[in-house]
Design an enzyme around this catalytic site. Structure first.
Site, PDB file in Angstrom:
ATOM      1  CB  SER A  79      -6.813  -8.954 -12.262  1.00 25.82           C
ATOM      2  OG  SER A  79      -6.694  -8.487 -13.591  1.00 25.82           O
TER       3      SER A  79
ATOM      4  N   GLY B   6      -0.002   3.444  -5.682  1.00 24.91           N
ATOM      5  CA  GLY B   6      -1.017   2.864  -6.546  1.00 24.91           C
ATOM      6  C   GLY B   6      -2.352   2.567  -5.900  1.00 24.91           C
TER       7      GLY B   6
ATOM      8  CE1 TYR C  36      -1.517  -9.491 -11.854  1.00 19.87           C
ATOM      9  CE2 TYR C  36      -2.968  -9.590 -13.768  1.00 19.87           C
ATOM     10  CZ  TYR C  36      -2.659  -9.081 -12.516  1.00 19.87           C
ATOM     11  OH  TYR C  36      -3.500  -8.166 -11.936  1.00 19.87           O
TER      12      TYR C  36
ATOM     13  CB  SER D  64      -0.940   0.001   1.209  1.00 18.87           C
ATOM     14  OG  SER D  64      -0.269  -0.354   2.396  1.00 18.87           O
TER      15      SER D  64
ATOM     16  N   GLY E 282      -3.171   0.225  -3.829  1.00 20.27           N
ATOM     17  CA  GLY E 282      -3.053  -0.032  -2.397  1.00 20.27           C
ATOM     18  C   GLY E 282      -3.059   1.235  -1.583  1.00 20.27           C
TER      19      GLY E 282
END
Length: 266
Positions: A143, A20, A156, A17, A22
């Site tokens: 995602s 971005g 990923y 965090s 986070g």
């Protein structure tokens, strides 16, 4: 729906965090009154993020723990420093474009340890006490790639599909308690990571990074309905909702914040 101070008295641990998505999540949860724990791999980045949050949210309590959560030792260090979490946001992740045939075993293991096992270890550490207290929130940052696998990001995407399985399974483990477990699925988001990936294209074209990101979405996610990259704050808003007391009937869900890029009616 006003979520101001909805998390007063709660401790929120947000992994990865310092920048971005986070960081935007940590900021949103601090704005809801939570005591926020920011995390990154280095002391310098953690302290910079903590100071930035404290400046933006002078009434908030913000702490930081530097730990590499891609390792069991790093996860143990975080839990030792912060033994309680009422809200756990499993945000830490790495990503990148690569030809499937060129990805070595070491990279597969690195993606799995970072994107999957960090969440496994921290959920295993924090969930039992949440269930005993009969209140808790665990949020996995998955995602849209978990549902629509990009050929250049298979290494990923498989980790994000794993995140969906973890979240739904843990929601069932917590059945009958006041603990919810959900996944949030961003699409292309103008985070620091995406900006870094697209920086060479922006430099070559002379266009602002936002314009390049939006063009990237139109060219590579033609099904996108919003036809642009999302802002990190837009993703954080969804996380803030599922972290709140208002989301008590939402669990085991995969909540999309990908601008309609996944061509599905559900």
């Amino acid at each position: 729906m006003n979520l101001e101070k909805d998390l007063s008295g709660r401790i929120a641990v947000v992994t990865g965090s310092t920048t971005g998505i986070g960081f935007s999540i940590a900021d949103a949860l601090a704005g809801m009154g939570a005591e926020v724990v920011v995390n990154g791999r280095t002391e310098d980045k953690v302290e910079a993020a903590r100071e930035r949050l404290a400046a933006d949210r002078p009434d908030a309590t913000v702490r930081g723990v530097a730990a590499d959560l891609a390792t069991a030792e790093g996860c143990a260090r975080l839990v030792a420093a912060e033994p309680r979490a009422d809200v756990l946001v499993n945000n830490i992740g790495i990503f990148g474009l690569a030809d499937f045939f060129e990805v070595p075993d070491a990279d597969w293991f690195a993606y799995f340890e970072t994107n999957v096992m960090s969440a496994v270890r921290l959920s295993r550490a924090y969930l039992p006490a949440m269930m005993e207290r009969d209140w808790g929130r665990i949020v996995f940052l998955a995602s849209e790639a978990a549902l629509s696998i990009p050929p250049k990001m298979i290494h990923y995407a498989f980790t994000k599909t794993a995140a969906l399985s973890l979240a739904q399974g843990l929601a069932k483990v917590a059945a009958g308690t006041g603990v919810t477990v959900n996944s949030v699925l961003p699409g292309p988001t103008l985070s620091d990571g995406l900006a870094t990936m697209l920086a060479p294209m922006a430099e070559e074209s002379g266009r602002p990074i936002k314009d390049v990101a939006d063009a990237f979405v139109r060219e590579n996610r033609s099904t996108s309905i919003i036809q642009r990259a999302a802002a990190t704050e837009e993703v954080a808003s969804m996380v803030a909702y599922v972290a709140s007391s208002r989301s008590s009937a939402t669990t085991g869900a995969a909540l999309r914040v990908e601008g309609g890029a996944v061509d599905s009616i559900v």
